[in-house]
Design a protein around this motif. Structure first.
Motif, PDB file in Angstrom:
ATOM      1  N   GLY A  10       8.501  -5.173   8.353  1.00 21.19           N
ATOM      2  CA  GLY A  10       7.403  -5.111   9.794  1.00 21.19           C
ATOM      3  C   GLY A  10       6.814  -5.617   9.787  1.00 21.19           C
ATOM      4  O   GLY A  10       6.010  -5.914  11.639  1.00 21.19           O
ATOM      5  N   GLN A  11       6.074  -6.964   8.534  1.00 27.58           N
ATOM      6  CA  GLN A  11       4.732  -7.188   8.521  1.00 27.58           C
ATOM      7  C   GLN A  11       4.017  -8.431   8.499  1.00 27.58           C
ATOM      8  O   GLN A  11       3.056  -9.271   7.999  1.00 27.58           O
ATOM      9  N   LYS A  12       5.834  -9.113   9.034  1.00 27.41           N
ATOM     10  CA  LYS A  12       5.843 -10.767   8.952  1.00 27.41           C
ATOM     11  C   LYS A  12       4.768 -11.383   9.675  1.00 27.41           C
ATOM     12  O   LYS A  12       5.062 -11.669  10.679  1.00 27.41           O
ATOM     13  N   GLN A  42      11.713   5.516   1.215  1.00 28.91           N
ATOM     14  CA  GLN A  42      10.690   6.389   1.988  1.00 28.91           C
ATOM     15  C   GLN A  42       9.649   5.969   2.931  1.00 28.91           C
ATOM     16  O   GLN A  42       9.922   5.491   4.159  1.00 28.91           O
ATOM     17  N   SER A  43       9.042   4.989   2.338  1.00 24.11           N
ATOM     18  CA  SER A  43       7.878   3.746   2.817  1.00 24.11           C
ATOM     19  C   SER A  43       8.657   2.657   3.868  1.00 24.11           C
ATOM     20  O   SER A  43       8.278   2.332   5.425  1.00 24.11           O
ATOM     21  N   THR A  44       9.996   2.257   3.285  1.00 28.91           N
ATOM     22  CA  THR A  44      11.019   1.305   4.580  1.00 28.91           C
ATOM     23  C   THR A  44      11.522   2.075   5.157  1.00 28.91           C
ATOM     24  O   THR A  44      11.600   0.830   6.370  1.00 28.91           O
ATOM     25  N   LEU A  45      11.800   3.077   5.205  1.00 24.55           N
ATOM     26  CA  LEU A  45      12.117   4.010   6.579  1.00 24.55           C
ATOM     27  C   LEU A  45      11.882   4.352   7.571  1.00 24.55           C
ATOM     28  O   LEU A  45      11.990   4.229   8.265  1.00 24.55           O
ATOM     29  N   ARG A  46      10.143   4.651   6.736  1.00 24.75           N
ATOM     30  CA  ARG A  46       8.822   4.916   8.041  1.00 24.75           C
ATOM     31  C   ARG A  46       8.735   4.109   8.524  1.00 24.75           C
ATOM     32  O   ARG A  46       8.565   3.942  10.041  1.00 24.75           O
ATOM     33  N   SER A  47       9.077   3.209   7.872  1.00 28.36           N
ATOM     34  CA  SER A  47       8.853   0.837   8.750  1.00 28.36           C
ATOM     35  C   SER A  47       9.555   0.904   9.964  1.00 28.36           C
ATOM     36  O   SER A  47       9.465   1.191  11.342  1.00 28.36           O
ATOM     37  N   ILE A 171      18.127   0.239   9.009  1.00 28.33           N
ATOM     38  CA  ILE A 171      17.621   2.010   8.336  1.00 28.33           C
ATOM     39  C   ILE A 171      18.925   2.704   7.576  1.00 28.33           C
ATOM     40  O   ILE A 171      19.347   3.226   6.215  1.00 28.33           O
ATOM     41  N   ALA A 172      20.379   2.522   7.771  1.00 27.01           N
ATOM     42  CA  ALA A 172      21.346   2.473   7.054  1.00 27.01           C
ATOM     43  C   ALA A 172      21.746   1.907   6.268  1.00 27.01           C
ATOM     44  O   ALA A 172      21.904   2.499   5.083  1.00 27.01           O
TER      45      ALA A 172
END
Length: 204
Positions: A10-12, A42-47, A171-172
């Motif tokens: 999400g930061q591209k 976990q960090s990717t799911l939060r993002s 997410i899935a």
């Protein structure tokens, strides 16, 4: 640990957007493009969840805007029709006998003489006098702008729903990838354990 140089989800930079600047959600084709180990999950799911929350916030604001436009457009149309009617009566000598609304249940009678000027509410308790031709032009442009804004909002709402669905799929996929990796790690540990047991020599 994440691979060096990997872009956070999400930061591209220069992410593509729709015509109103709402960014597209990243399509996760390969989970490995976003996570390199279970430590990243976990960090990717939060993002991804934060992105969904932002989309939902924009969706809520647009829904409110659409509701406001739905209330506003009939008022503009009604006022425009009245101005057009008064314009046809500017050469008539007799006044118009009519009623006007004071509130939802109260009306009053009125006698309107021929006029070439009308007063329009501009909002914030501001009312200005306009020549009839100028009032008609102003209301026509306001109605066109409101209709275009409404169409844009509807398009953006559909776009947001698509992006939310894309993020839910992402997410899935990351979650399922994590489950598979966890099973692989467990299977590897069990194999190592059996190998260690088989390598032990009995005493005597």
């Amino acid at each position: 640990m994440s691979a060096k140089g990997k872009e956070p989800a999400g930061q591209k930079d220069a992410a593509p957007t729709n015509p109103r600047g709402i960014p597209y959600a990243p399509f996760v084709d390969k989970v490995e493009d976003y996570v390199t180990s279970r430590d990243d999950v976990q960090s990717t799911l939060r993002s991804f969840q934060e992105m969904i929350s932002k989309y939902q916030f924009m969706e809520l604001n647009l829904q409110r805007r659409v509701a406001g436009l739905k209330d506003k457009m009939p008022d503009i149309e009604k006022t425009l029709e009245t101005v057009k009617f008064l314009k046809t009566r500017t050469e008539e000598p007799d006044p118009i006998e009519t009623t006007f609304e004071l509130n939802d249940t109260l009306y009053a009678k009125a006698s309107i003489p021929p006029t070439d000027e009308v007063y329009l509410w501009l909002g914030a308790n501001v009312m200005l006098a306009y020549p009839i031709d100028e009032a008609e032009s102003l209301l026509t442009s306001k109605l066109a702008a409101a209709k275009q804004s409404y169409a844009n909002c509807e398009e953006d709402l559909e776009f947001l729903r698509e992006q939310i669905t894309t993020m839910e799929v992402a997410i899935a996929r990351v979650y399922n990838w994590d489950v598979v990796q966890k099973r692989k790690e467990k299977a590897d540990e069990e194999r190592k354990g059996k190998g260690a047991e088989g390598g032990e020599q009995p005493n005597g």
